[in-house]
Design a protein around this motif. Structure first.
Motif, PDB file in Angstrom:
ATOM      1  N   ALA A  56     -19.108 -14.239   3.701  1.00 43.92           N
ATOM      2  CA  ALA A  56     -18.270 -14.124   2.487  1.00 43.92           C
ATOM      3  C   ALA A  56     -17.625 -12.738   2.389  1.00 43.92           C
ATOM      4  N   THR A  57     -17.484 -12.063   3.515  1.00 41.64           N
ATOM      5  CA  THR A  57     -16.865 -10.733   3.487  1.00 41.64           C
ATOM      6  C   THR A  57     -15.465 -10.828   2.868  1.00 41.64           C
ATOM      7  N   GLY A  58     -15.206  -9.970   1.922  1.00 42.75           N
ATOM      8  CA  GLY A  58     -13.885  -9.946   1.270  1.00 42.75           C
ATOM      9  C   GLY A  58     -13.732 -10.995   0.182  1.00 42.75           C
ATOM     10  N   LEU A  59     -14.786 -11.792  -0.022  1.00 42.93           N
ATOM     11  CA  LEU A  59     -14.690 -12.862  -1.030  1.00 42.93           C
ATOM     12  C   LEU A  59     -15.539 -12.536  -2.262  1.00 42.93           C
ATOM     13  N   LEU A  60     -15.184 -13.146  -3.373  1.00 42.74           N
ATOM     14  CA  LEU A  60     -15.984 -13.062  -4.599  1.00 42.74           C
ATOM     15  C   LEU A  60     -16.867 -14.300  -4.660  1.00 42.74           C
ATOM     16  N   VAL A  61     -18.118 -14.093  -5.052  1.00 45.40           N
ATOM     17  CA  VAL A  61     -19.068 -15.205  -5.144  1.00 45.40           C
ATOM     18  C   VAL A  61     -19.352 -15.439  -6.628  1.00 45.40           C
ATOM     19  N   SER A  67     -18.872 -20.793  -6.211  1.00 42.17           N
ATOM     20  CA  SER A  67     -17.494 -20.943  -5.797  1.00 42.17           C
ATOM     21  C   SER A  67     -17.048 -19.603  -5.198  1.00 42.17           C
ATOM     22  N   LEU A  68     -16.591 -19.660  -3.952  1.00 40.61           N
ATOM     23  CA  LEU A  68     -16.168 -18.448  -3.245  1.00 40.61           C
ATOM     24  C   LEU A  68     -14.662 -18.300  -3.415  1.00 40.61           C
ATOM     25  N   TRP A  69     -14.246 -17.116  -3.848  1.00 41.75           N
ATOM     26  CA  TRP A  69     -12.840 -16.878  -4.176  1.00 41.75           C
ATOM     27  C   TRP A  69     -12.246 -15.822  -3.256  1.00 41.75           C
ATOM     28  N   ASP A  70     -11.028 -16.091  -2.799  1.00 37.70           N
ATOM     29  CA  ASP A  70     -10.240 -15.059  -2.138  1.00 37.70           C
ATOM     30  C   ASP A  70      -9.254 -14.524  -3.178  1.00 37.70           C
ATOM     31  N   GLU A  95       3.329 -19.647  -9.022  1.00 37.05           N
ATOM     32  CA  GLU A  95       2.765 -18.753  -7.993  1.00 37.05           C
ATOM     33  C   GLU A  95       1.369 -18.295  -8.437  1.00 37.05           C
ATOM     34  N   ILE A  96       0.383 -18.505  -7.585  1.00 33.92           N
ATOM     35  CA  ILE A  96      -1.003 -18.189  -7.949  1.00 33.92           C
ATOM     36  C   ILE A  96      -1.551 -17.124  -7.004  1.00 33.92           C
ATOM     37  N   THR A  97      -2.102 -16.064  -7.573  1.00 34.59           N
ATOM     38  CA  THR A  97      -2.796 -15.042  -6.780  1.00 34.59           C
ATOM     39  C   THR A  97      -4.283 -15.172  -7.037  1.00 34.59           C
ATOM     40  N   GLY A  98      -5.027 -15.609  -6.016  1.00 35.94           N
ATOM     41  CA  GLY A  98      -6.465 -15.816  -6.155  1.00 35.94           C
ATOM     42  C   GLY A  98      -6.784 -17.295  -6.201  1.00 35.94           C
TER      43      GLY A  98
END
Ligand code: URP
Ligand code: ZN
Ligand code: ZN
Length: 468
Positions: free
Chosen positions: A46-51, A401-404, A429-432
């Protein structure tokens, strides 16, 4: 201690209280360890991701019967697939009592529809439309004790509306049984009057739905529901609050110590009544017809303020999908004659979280903690699912849920998994974005695509924390 089944490694854990770098270790479907350098039989990088705790959408309509031949575009399979793809692990749909029907029979009916078909966990709210002595005296108390600890009441719609005396009877039972009441607060008589007047004036296009369902009618009904709840000393939830005026009633009640909780939805921050104009007041506006309708820029600003300052506890989708074209759709011969006949409701279970993340977190309107609170922790607390759901803590279900947060892409109907043939948010347009969703440690969706197996269960719930 036995080996972990799975480690979510290298991500940033986010809860309603804080964020920190940590691995999450899962055993037997539950969170077993949170720490550094965890090892297990399996591993997700999950590097770089939000958990985050999996999303809990506390207001979803699936496979509901309608009285006019229109057909809900999602059943439990498609609706929960769509929910999973959008980062949710639990949804709370409704079991709608048809007038004359036993409430118990209604619940059994919805269990039959859901059984074996759910990709997320589900738990039914009841909708009480016929509070007979049998319902008030036996069925409702028994169902609450069986774990159906919330129900919705309607102050409008010809086939659902309850009179004030009926609301008071139901509130009294809710108080005694500790059931949380969700109120659809729009004044029926005002809406009927405005509808007749608009039709007489020849104003029948979908846009006029937004004028018939005036914010004043929502404000009045919100105040009336609050007053009834105050008389019964009952906590309530005002659902799908659309704008400044009903919000002010909620703030008024809270300032006097009343337990009034509030929910709002993506349509009230992303759409306005102008969307119902379609292309030059044509039928295209029917795509956006829902109740209460989206309001204006001033109400959007008020809603954002309320999302920040805690006026709102809940951000739910009110997913209520009708196809725009074809049999049973919004576009039917009667709906073409007047806005009054356009089915109320729009899809949104898959886009709820990305919209709030992008418009709220990515644009610095709300914090990540507030995002988690509004979309997962508060619904779990208010609807009796906490701490099994809604948190990242030892012993909780491993619903994640893992988020970029840096993934940028627009919402496109062709990428969505719902049964509807359009999205009101096309091109936004969605960021995330959520990139992976896990239910009890099993992946249920990846990169917007749900897996095949339907591993969701029905959850029995405790009494709401609103009664604590
Ligand atoms: O227009 C809407 N929201 N339809 C769904 C039913 C409801 O009132 O929540
Ligand atoms: Zn409603
Ligand atoms: Zn609804």
């Amino acid at each position: 201690m036995s080996t972990l089944d799975l480690v979510i490694a290298g991500g940033t854990v986010v809860t309603a209280a804080d964020s920190y770098a940590a691995d999450v270790g899962i055993r037997n479907g539950r969170i077993a360890q949170i720490g550094e350098g965890l090892t297990g039989s399996d591993r997700i990088d999950a590097t770089g991701l939000l958990v985050l705790p999996g999303g809990i959408d506390a207001h979803v309509h699936l496979d509901q019967a309608t009285s006019d031949g229109t057909v809900m575009a999602d059943d439990f399979a498609s609706g929960t697939r769509s929910a999973a793809a959008g980062g949710n692990t639990t949804v709370l749909p409704f079991a709608l009592q048809i007038k004359g029907q036993s409430l118990r029979a209604c619940v059994e009916d919805y269990h039959r529809k859901a059984e074996g078909n759910c990709h997320t966990d589900v738990s039914f709210h009841l909708i009480v439309t016929d509070p007979t002595p049998q319902v008030l005296g036996q069925e409702l108390p028994a169902l609450v004790r069986d774990g159906y600890t919330s129900f919705k009441v309607f102050m409008t719609y010809d086939d659902l509306v309850l009179q004030d005396a009926q609301l008071l009877d139901l509130f009294e039972v809710a108080r005694r049984e500790r059931a949380l009441v969700m109120v659809h607060a729009e004044g029926h008589d005002a809406i009927k009057h405005l509808t007749r007047r608009l039709e007489t004036e020849g104003r029948t296009a979908p846009y006029y739905h937004s004028q018939a369902h005036a914010q004043i009618a929502e404000r009045e009904a919100t105040h009336r529901a609050i007053s009834h709840a105050q008389l019964m000393d009952l906590p309530i939830v005002i659902v799908h609050v659309s704008g400044r005026e009903p919000m002010e009633q909620i703030q008024w009640a809270r300032a006097r110590g009343m337990k009034v909780h509030a929910e709002t939805c993506p349509q009230y921050i992303s759409l306005t009544a102008d969307d119902l104009r379609g292309l030059n007041m044509d039928f295209d506006g029917a795509r956006y017809v829902c109740s209460p309708p989206p309001r204006d820029a001033d109400s959007q600003a008020a809603i954002w303020q309320g999302l920040r300052d805690g006026t709102f506890d809940l951000f739910s989708s009110d997913h209520c999908p009708f196809r725009f074209e074809g049999p049973g759709s919004k576009d039917n011969p009667r709906a073409r004659t007047s806005f009054r006949w356009v089915p109320n409701g729009i899809p949104g279970v898959e886009t709820r979280l990305p919209i709030l993340f992008s418009e709220g977190v990515s644009k610095n309107r709300i914090s990540l903690q507030r995002f988690v609170a509004l979309t997962s922790t508060n619904p779990a607390r208010l609807y009796g699912l906490y701490p099994q759901k809604g948190s990242i803590a030892i012993g909780a279900d491993a619903d994640l849920s893992l988020w970029d947060p840096n993934l940028i892409q627009p919402i496109r109907q062709q990428s969505l998994n719902h049964g509807c043939d359009y999205t009101p948010y096309e091109g936004m347009e969605i960021t995330g974005w959520p990139v992976r969703t896990l239910l009890r440690g099993r992946t249920i969706a990846r990169m917007g695509k749900p897996v095949k197996e339907a591993s969701g269960r029905h959850l029995s719930r405790q009494a709401s924390e609103a009664f604590a």
